[in-house]
Enzyme design. Structure first.
Site, PDB file in Angstrom:
ATOM      1  N   HIS A 193      -9.507   1.960   4.707  1.00 10.56           N
ATOM      2  CA  HIS A 193      -8.205   2.079   5.424  1.00 10.56           C
ATOM      3  C   HIS A 193      -8.297   3.020   6.701  1.00 10.56           C
ATOM      4  CE1 HIS A 193      -3.985   3.044   6.452  1.00 10.56           C
ATOM      5  NE2 HIS A 193      -3.802   1.981   5.684  1.00 10.56           N
ATOM      6  N   GLU A 250      -5.627  -4.151  10.551  1.00  5.77           N
ATOM      7  CA  GLU A 250      -4.580  -3.276  10.931  1.00  5.77           C
ATOM      8  C   GLU A 250      -4.831  -2.655  12.084  1.00  5.77           C
ATOM      9  OE1 GLU A 250      -2.421  -2.302   6.895  1.00  5.77           O
ATOM     10  OE2 GLU A 250      -4.041  -1.047   7.130  1.00  5.77           O
ATOM     11  N   GLU A 283      -6.664   5.249   7.636  1.00  2.00           N
ATOM     12  CA  GLU A 283      -6.082   6.808   7.352  1.00  2.00           C
ATOM     13  C   GLU A 283      -7.579   7.195   6.556  1.00  2.00           C
ATOM     14  OE1 GLU A 283      -2.397   5.987   5.490  1.00  2.00           O
ATOM     15  OE2 GLU A 283      -1.665   5.329   7.178  1.00  2.00           O
ATOM     16  N   LYS A 338      -0.058   4.200  -0.328  1.00  2.00           N
ATOM     17  CA  LYS A 338      -0.344   5.688   0.197  1.00  2.00           C
ATOM     18  C   LYS A 338      -0.020   6.736  -0.665  1.00  2.00           C
ATOM     19  CE  LYS A 338       0.163   3.553   4.710  1.00  2.00           C
ATOM     20  NZ  LYS A 338       0.180   3.447   6.258  1.00  2.00           N
ATOM     21  N   ASN A 347       0.854  -1.255  -0.042  1.00  3.29           N
ATOM     22  CA  ASN A 347       0.045  -0.026   0.009  1.00  3.29           C
ATOM     23  C   ASN A 347       0.876   1.255  -0.047  1.00  3.29           C
ATOM     24  OD1 ASN A 347      -1.885   1.867   0.495  1.00  3.29           O
ATOM     25  ND2 ASN A 347      -2.107   1.605   2.602  1.00  3.29           N
ATOM     26  N   GLY A 391       2.805   2.634  10.640  1.00  7.45           N
ATOM     27  CA  GLY A 391       3.656   3.515  10.497  1.00  7.45           C
ATOM     28  C   GLY A 391       4.480   3.946  11.873  1.00  7.45           C
ATOM     29  N   SER A 404       3.494  -2.161  10.125  1.00  9.15           N
ATOM     30  CA  SER A 404       4.690  -1.877  10.364  1.00  9.15           C
ATOM     31  C   SER A 404       5.360  -3.413   9.923  1.00  9.15           C
ATOM     32  CB  SER A 404       5.186  -1.443  11.973  1.00  9.15           C
ATOM     33  OG  SER A 404       4.949  -0.227  12.056  1.00  9.15           O
TER      34      SER A 404
HETATM   35  P1  PGA Z   1       2.980   0.481   7.566  1.00 10.69           P
HETATM   36  O1  PGA Z   1       1.518   0.789   7.206  1.00 10.69           O
HETATM   37  O2  PGA Z   1       3.437  -0.813   6.947  1.00 10.69           O
HETATM   38  O3  PGA Z   1       3.761   1.583   7.043  1.00 10.69           O
HETATM   39  O4  PGA Z   1       2.825   0.496   8.866  1.00 10.69           O
HETATM   40  C1  PGA Z   1       0.637  -0.288   6.804  1.00 10.69           C
HETATM   41  C2  PGA Z   1      -0.582   0.303   6.345  1.00 10.69           C
HETATM   42  O5  PGA Z   1      -1.202   1.182   6.655  1.00 10.69           O
HETATM   43  O6  PGA Z   1      -1.211  -0.533   5.541  1.00 10.69           O
END
Ligand code: PGA
Length: 250
Positions: A96, A168, A98, A12, A10, A174, A214
């Site tokens: 997601h 998640e 976010e 982003k 992903n 992140g 992560s």
């Molecule tokens: P990350 O993000 O691997 O950077 O923690 C995962 C995600 O938001 O899908």
């Protein structure tokens, strides 16, 4: 049932079209045959077509990171499922954290977006997960239950044949703080049981539940060793072809 692992990236809000082509040049060159495994990458809307072209015949599905539930209309800034499907993309990430946190996606919207994805033959990857405050307050399973019930409302097992769910935990995204394999396994087993009890046992058995938050080349194998973890949704570590190759080929 044996479930094919799905290793999904992903990106982003990263990568121009030129950067997208450069990534796939390196990534597809390094990709070994995927034995009983699938790979996918969620790219920005601007890069969907460039990614679908760049990926060529390599076994990597391109995903949108969001869709609107209407097919067209006066919705400035949005993209629809048929528009995404027309680029050659095969999948859509939906709900997601976010999107939920910064753009107001609700469980009701997630539900409608899943409907739009299914109608246009895009594989929906529905994201669920609790925040740190919710976990610390002992609310994690209640929150997950609400997200599952709201997101999957009204669909039959036949409708949801291609559904993928990504767990998640918001506190692991992140942050470099991964859920332990045991913590993730506990939630994945809970999600599978919820789907079994509220939708269908056969669907639950074949359902792929990805872990995200992560995931890195050095922790992926341990996570994937858990019985109910069927793949990963990878943010930061999917931006670099060498790092994502290590994850796909863990
Ligand atoms: P990350 O993000 O691997 O950077 O923690 C995962 C995600 O938001 O899908």
């Amino acid at each position: 049932m044996t479930r094919k692992k799905l290793m999904a990236g992903n990106w982003k809000m990263f990568k121009t079209n030129a950067e997208t082509r450069a990534f796939f040049g390196a990534f597809t060159a390094g990709l070994a045959p995927l034995n009983n495994r699938e790979a996918a990458i969620g790219v920005p809307a601007t890069a969907l077509e460039a990614a679908a072209v760049a990926v060529g015949q390599a076994p990597v599905m391109i995903a949108a990171q969001n869709i609107h539930w209407q097919e067209e209309g006066a919705f400035t800034g949005e993209i629809s499922a048929p528009m995404v499907a027309a680029t050659g993309a095969k999948m859509a990430i939906i709900g997601h954290s976010e999107r939920r946190q910064f753009f107001g996606d609700t469980d009701e919207w997630v539900n409608k977006k899943i409907g739009a994805a299914l109608k246009h033959k895009l594989i929906p990857v529905m994201c669920v997960g609790e925040s740190l405050a919710e976990r610390e307050g002992g609310q994690a399973f209640k929150v997950l239950e609400t997200q599952l019930a709201g997101g999957l409302k009204g669909f039959s097992a036949a409708d949801l044949g291609t559904l993928v769910i990504a767990y998640e935990p918001v506190w692991a995204i992140g942050t470099g703080k991964t859920a332990t394999p045991e913590q993730a396994q506990e939630v994945h087993a809970f999600i599978r049981k919820w789907v079994k009890d509220h939708v269908d046992a056969g669907l639950a058995d074949g359902l792929r539940i990805l872990y995200g938050g992560s995931v890195k080349p050095d922790n992926v194998a341990q996570l994937m060793g858990q019985p109910d973890i069927d793949g990963a949704l990878v943010g930061g570590a999917s931006l670099d072809p060498a790092s994502f190759l290590k994850i796909v080929n863990y």
